[in-house]
Scaffold this motif. Structure first.
Motif, PDB file in Angstrom:
ATOM      1  N   ALA A 158       0.838  -1.200   0.000  1.00 55.48           N
ATOM      2  CA  ALA A 158       0.000   0.000   0.000  1.00 55.48           C
ATOM      3  C   ALA A 158       0.876   1.255   0.000  1.00 55.48           C
ATOM      4  CB  ALA A 158      -0.920   0.006   1.219  1.00 55.48           C
ATOM      5  N   GLY A 159       0.541   2.194  -0.867  1.00 60.66           N
ATOM      6  CA  GLY A 159       1.288   3.441  -0.951  1.00 60.66           C
ATOM      7  C   GLY A 159       2.582   3.346  -1.725  1.00 60.66           C
ATOM      8  N   ALA A 160       2.743   2.276  -2.517  1.00 60.87           N
ATOM      9  CA  ALA A 160       3.999   2.052  -3.231  1.00 60.87           C
ATOM     10  C   ALA A 160       4.078   2.787  -4.562  1.00 60.87           C
ATOM     11  CB  ALA A 160       4.210   0.554  -3.464  1.00 60.87           C
ATOM     12  N   GLY A 161       3.142   3.669  -4.835  1.00 62.71           N
ATOM     13  CA  GLY A 161       3.206   4.445  -6.068  1.00 62.71           C
ATOM     14  C   GLY A 161       2.648   3.741  -7.283  1.00 62.71           C
ATOM     15  N   PHE A 162       1.710   2.864  -7.080  1.00 58.13           N
ATOM     16  CA  PHE A 162       1.101   2.118  -8.173  1.00 58.13           C
ATOM     17  C   PHE A 162       0.284   3.060  -9.046  1.00 58.13           C
ATOM     18  CE2 PHE A 162      -1.619  -1.669  -9.524  1.00 58.13           C
ATOM     19  CZ  PHE A 162      -0.584  -2.279 -10.196  1.00 58.13           C
ATOM     20  N   ASN A 163       0.003   2.660 -10.292  1.00 65.23           N
ATOM     21  CA  ASN A 163      -0.851   3.464 -11.170  1.00 65.23           C
ATOM     22  C   ASN A 163      -1.554   2.546 -12.161  1.00 65.23           C
ATOM     23  OD1 ASN A 163       0.884   3.173 -13.624  1.00 65.23           O
ATOM     24  ND2 ASN A 163       2.333   4.364 -12.389  1.00 65.23           N
ATOM     25  N   PHE A 164      -2.349   3.146 -13.053  1.00 62.90           N
ATOM     26  CA  PHE A 164      -3.131   2.367 -14.002  1.00 62.90           C
ATOM     27  C   PHE A 164      -2.340   1.968 -15.251  1.00 62.90           C
ATOM     28  CE2 PHE A 164      -6.565   4.408 -11.598  1.00 62.90           C
ATOM     29  CZ  PHE A 164      -7.390   3.329 -11.364  1.00 62.90           C
ATOM     30  N   HIS A 165      -1.077   2.302 -15.311  1.00 59.32           N
ATOM     31  CA  HIS A 165      -0.195   1.921 -16.425  1.00 59.32           C
ATOM     32  C   HIS A 165      -0.761   2.336 -17.779  1.00 59.32           C
ATOM     33  CE1 HIS A 165       2.897  -0.224 -14.174  1.00 59.32           C
ATOM     34  NE2 HIS A 165       1.934  -0.659 -13.393  1.00 59.32           N
ATOM     35  N   ASN A 166      -1.371   3.485 -17.807  1.00 60.66           N
ATOM     36  CA  ASN A 166      -1.832   4.105 -19.043  1.00 60.66           C
ATOM     37  C   ASN A 166      -2.040   5.584 -18.722  1.00 60.66           C
ATOM     38  OD1 ASN A 166      -4.090   5.250 -20.840  1.00 60.66           O
ATOM     39  ND2 ASN A 166      -3.569   3.360 -21.920  1.00 60.66           N
ATOM     40  N   THR A 167      -1.302   6.437 -19.410  1.00 58.34           N
ATOM     41  CA  THR A 167      -1.330   7.862 -19.082  1.00 58.34           C
ATOM     42  C   THR A 167      -2.736   8.446 -19.165  1.00 58.34           C
ATOM     43  OG1 THR A 167       0.954   8.182 -19.803  1.00 58.34           O
ATOM     44  CG2 THR A 167      -0.461  10.128 -19.768  1.00 58.34           C
ATOM     45  N   TYR A 168      -3.476   8.096 -20.201  1.00 60.63           N
ATOM     46  CA  TYR A 168      -4.774   8.702 -20.459  1.00 60.63           C
ATOM     47  C   TYR A 168      -5.812   8.225 -19.447  1.00 60.63           C
ATOM     48  CZ  TYR A 168      -1.912   9.078 -24.569  1.00 60.63           C
ATOM     49  OH  TYR A 168      -0.843   9.296 -25.391  1.00 60.63           O
ATOM     50  N   ILE A 169      -5.809   6.929 -19.155  1.00 52.78           N
ATOM     51  CA  ILE A 169      -6.750   6.396 -18.178  1.00 52.78           C
ATOM     52  C   ILE A 169      -6.399   6.888 -16.778  1.00 52.78           C
ATOM     53  CG2 ILE A 169      -7.578   4.290 -17.072  1.00 52.78           C
ATOM     54  CD1 ILE A 169      -7.245   2.870 -19.750  1.00 52.78           C
ATOM     55  N   SER A 170      -5.132   6.773 -16.424  1.00 58.09           N
ATOM     56  CA  SER A 170      -4.705   7.140 -15.073  1.00 58.09           C
ATOM     57  C   SER A 170      -4.989   8.602 -14.768  1.00 58.09           C
ATOM     58  CB  SER A 170      -3.211   6.843 -14.907  1.00 58.09           C
ATOM     59  OG  SER A 170      -2.795   7.076 -13.577  1.00 58.09           O
ATOM     60  N   ASN A 171      -4.638   9.476 -15.693  1.00 58.38           N
ATOM     61  CA  ASN A 171      -4.823  10.904 -15.448  1.00 58.38           C
ATOM     62  C   ASN A 171      -6.284  11.322 -15.554  1.00 58.38           C
ATOM     63  OD1 ASN A 171      -2.101  10.991 -15.090  1.00 58.38           O
ATOM     64  ND2 ASN A 171      -1.633  11.926 -17.052  1.00 58.38           N
ATOM     65  N   ALA A 172      -7.050  10.679 -16.438  1.00 58.24           N
ATOM     66  CA  ALA A 172      -8.472  11.009 -16.553  1.00 58.24           C
ATOM     67  C   ALA A 172      -9.235  10.612 -15.298  1.00 58.24           C
ATOM     68  CB  ALA A 172      -9.078  10.328 -17.775  1.00 58.24           C
ATOM     69  N   VAL A 173      -8.807   9.552 -14.627  1.00 59.38           N
ATOM     70  CA  VAL A 173      -9.447   9.160 -13.374  1.00 59.38           C
ATOM     71  C   VAL A 173      -9.360  10.293 -12.360  1.00 59.38           C
ATOM     72  CG1 VAL A 173      -9.220   7.649 -11.352  1.00 59.38           C
ATOM     73  CG2 VAL A 173      -9.165   6.668 -13.640  1.00 59.38           C
ATOM     74  N   GLU A 174      -8.213  10.979 -12.323  1.00 56.01           N
ATOM     75  CA  GLU A 174      -7.988  11.989 -11.291  1.00 56.01           C
ATOM     76  C   GLU A 174      -8.395  13.400 -11.708  1.00 56.01           C
ATOM     77  OE1 GLU A 174      -3.925  11.611 -10.076  1.00 56.01           O
ATOM     78  OE2 GLU A 174      -4.379   9.910  -8.761  1.00 56.01           O
ATOM     79  N   ILE A 175      -8.090  13.802 -12.944  1.00 60.50           N
ATOM     80  CA  ILE A 175      -8.383  15.189 -13.341  1.00 60.50           C
ATOM     81  C   ILE A 175      -9.402  15.262 -14.463  1.00 60.50           C
ATOM     82  CG2 ILE A 175      -6.162  16.080 -12.564  1.00 60.50           C
ATOM     83  CD1 ILE A 175      -5.167  15.990 -15.414  1.00 60.50           C
ATOM     84  N   GLY A 176     -10.008  14.145 -14.797  1.00 57.29           N
ATOM     85  CA  GLY A 176     -11.101  14.141 -15.757  1.00 57.29           C
ATOM     86  C   GLY A 176     -10.662  14.438 -17.180  1.00 57.29           C
ATOM     87  N   LEU A 177     -11.626  14.453 -18.063  1.00 55.97           N
ATOM     88  CA  LEU A 177     -11.345  14.684 -19.477  1.00 55.97           C
ATOM     89  C   LEU A 177     -10.906  16.120 -19.738  1.00 55.97           C
ATOM     90  CD1 LEU A 177     -14.281  12.689 -21.093  1.00 55.97           C
ATOM     91  CD2 LEU A 177     -11.936  11.940 -20.654  1.00 55.97           C
ATOM     92  N   VAL A 178     -11.326  17.055 -18.878  1.00 54.08           N
ATOM     93  CA  VAL A 178     -10.903  18.447 -19.031  1.00 54.08           C
ATOM     94  C   VAL A 178      -9.397  18.561 -18.816  1.00 54.08           C
ATOM     95  CG1 VAL A 178     -11.089  20.780 -18.107  1.00 54.08           C
ATOM     96  CG2 VAL A 178     -13.137  19.370 -18.364  1.00 54.08           C
ATOM     97  N   GLY A 179      -8.914  18.017 -17.713  1.00 53.37           N
ATOM     98  CA  GLY A 179      -7.476  18.048 -17.435  1.00 53.37           C
ATOM     99  C   GLY A 179      -6.691  17.225 -18.431  1.00 53.37           C
ATOM    100  N   LEU A 180      -7.258  16.079 -18.832  1.00 46.74           N
ATOM    101  CA  LEU A 180      -6.581  15.226 -19.797  1.00 46.74           C
ATOM    102  C   LEU A 180      -6.412  15.948 -21.129  1.00 46.74           C
ATOM    103  CD1 LEU A 180      -5.398  12.461 -20.536  1.00 46.74           C
ATOM    104  CD2 LEU A 180      -7.708  11.737 -21.179  1.00 46.74           C
ATOM    105  N   ALA A 181      -7.400  16.734 -21.529  1.00 46.17           N
ATOM    106  CA  ALA A 181      -7.300  17.487 -22.782  1.00 46.17           C
ATOM    107  C   ALA A 181      -6.120  18.456 -22.740  1.00 46.17           C
ATOM    108  CB  ALA A 181      -8.595  18.244 -23.041  1.00 46.17           C
TER     109      ALA A 181
END
Length: 416
Positions: free
Chosen positions: A303-326
């Motif tokens: 836990a807390g080891a810095g894991f991610n979704f291993h896809n820039t678009y999916i990972s970032n869209a989860v957190e900052i949405g499609l607006v931030g991803l754009a």
């Protein structure tokens, strides 16, 4: 700029940028000191010439909209403290990237990056270790991190080898770096890194070839490359899944990319719930958040080891949405297109390197998350590439009949 009695000129901005980059690239060696070293060097870089720093930040203010938006997500984030904290750190990182573009030439940046990455390679050869299955980890935490380091290093070394304006001994070292990078990639046993680095090397080679072509010949080559790229894109769209499965099977890899496809499905589910605004910047992979804890347990990751979704678009869209991803897509793909145009107009090893690194970022973005987050050299280079390219094209537009100023006049070290 400081001159010593032996008539060697030292560029303070180069030294500070070198220190900042070294801290980030070699963070596995520096540990907790990496962030502090980066912030110290970055702050000194900004204040060492405040007038130029302010001018750069004023001129390229729009690239700071992304970190500003990340901070703004604290208004709806489930962990607002995280969003503000990491958003501010991303803002500082972006500011350092902007200031670097106003203080260093592309050629200088290429040379100091070679030295920084070469230190990591030498340290890995001298003190490296092997992981499970005999994969070489070097001084990094994983084989993927080591392979990514070597992939970037070989591109820098190839470009520097071809740079006639660089000192001969630096070019000789770069040539040696190109030679040893192949065996090191093999030791890392990363088929993905090897496959991705090849088209990036081709970009550098093609750029250098165009320096010997006339304008019409370059235009013809560009058209042929566009047709080839379109054909390749069509093949990938139609047969992409089949080809990927065959490549993975042939290289002995898991067809699910070690469970990445399951991660992607989970991430897409969260995007569907909050598509526009996301959950908040850096508010998913948080200790105590049940969905993150479940995924950590599922993939046997602490836990807390810095894991991610291993896809820039999916990972970032989860957190900052499609607006931030754009906003991120504009920086990533806009930087690539702008640098491609500028490299076509003014081909040089440094420009070719920036284009190749941007292409590598794009290729890796489908299976890794390298941008945009705090204290990340790949994030810095993504922002810097966008600015270098746009600045160069603006110069060409203002002076269509005058050759663009040579960008290598401020060296990392130069004989007076």
């Amino acid at each position: 700029m400081t001159t010593f009695p032996d008539r060697i000129t030292v560029n303070l901005a180069s030294v500070l940028t070198f220190g900042a980059f070294a801290a980030l690239v070699l963070n596995a060696m520096f540990g907790s000191l990496a962030a502090l070293t980066f912030m110290f060097c970055g702050m000194l870089l900004i204040v060492s010439n405040p007038a130029r720093s302010v001018d750069s930040l004023r001129r390229w203010w729009f690239v700071l909209l992304l970190p500003a938006y990340c901070i703004l997500t604290a208004l709806w984030s489930q962990f607002p403290t995280n969003s503000v904290r990491y958003g501010v750190q991303l803002m500082f990182t972006a500011m350092v990237a902007v200031v670097i573009t106003g203080r260093l030439s592309t050629a200088t940046l290429m040379r100091l990056m070679f030295i920084v990455y070469a230190i990591g390679v030498v340290a890995s050869v001298a003190f490296g270790r092997t992981g499970a299955g005999g994969t070489w980890l070097g001084v990094f935490g994983s084989k993927n991190a080591f392979a990514a380091h070597i992939a970037v290093f070989v591109l820098i070394a190839a470009a520097l080898t071809a740079d006639r304006d660089s000192p001969w001994f630096l070019r000789l070292c770069a040539l040696g770096g190109v030679v040893i990078s192949g065996p090191l990639l093999i030791l890392a046993q990363s088929a993905g890194a090897t496959l991705m680095v090849l088209p990036c090397l081709a970009v550098i080679v093609l750029t250098l070839v165009t320096t010997r072509l006339s304008q019409n010949q370059k235009l013809f080559l560009l058209v042929m490359l566009a047709i080839a790229a379109a054909a390749l894109a069509l093949v990938v769209l139609v047969l992409g899944d089949t080809l990927l499965a065959e490549v993975l099977e042939g290289s002995g890899k898991d067809p699910t990319l070690t469970g990445r496809t399951d991660l992607w499905a989970t991430g897409l589910g969260y995007i569907a719930e909050r598509p526009l605004q996301g959950l908040g910047y850096r508010s998913f992979w948080v200790i105590g958040f049940a969905p993150a804890e479940e995924l950590w347990a599922m993939f046997d990751v602490p836990a807390g080891a810095g894991f991610n979704f291993h896809n820039t678009y999916i990972s970032n869209a989860v957190e900052i949405g499609l607006v931030g991803l754009a906003m991120q897509i504009v920086l990533i793909y806009g930087g690539a297109l702008l640098m491609a145009a500028y490299t076509f107009a003014r081909p040089s090893p440094a420009n070719a390197l920036l284009l190749a690194l941007q292409l590598l970022m794009i290729l890796r973005s489908f299976i890794e998350v390298e941008v945009f987050f705090e204290f990340s050299i790949r994030s810095i280079m993504g922002i810097a590439t966008f600015i270098y390219a746009l600045a160069g094209l603006l110069v060409l537009r203002r002076q269509p009949s005058t050759p663009a100023p040579h960008l290598s006049h401020r060296g990392l070290f130069r004989h007076a």
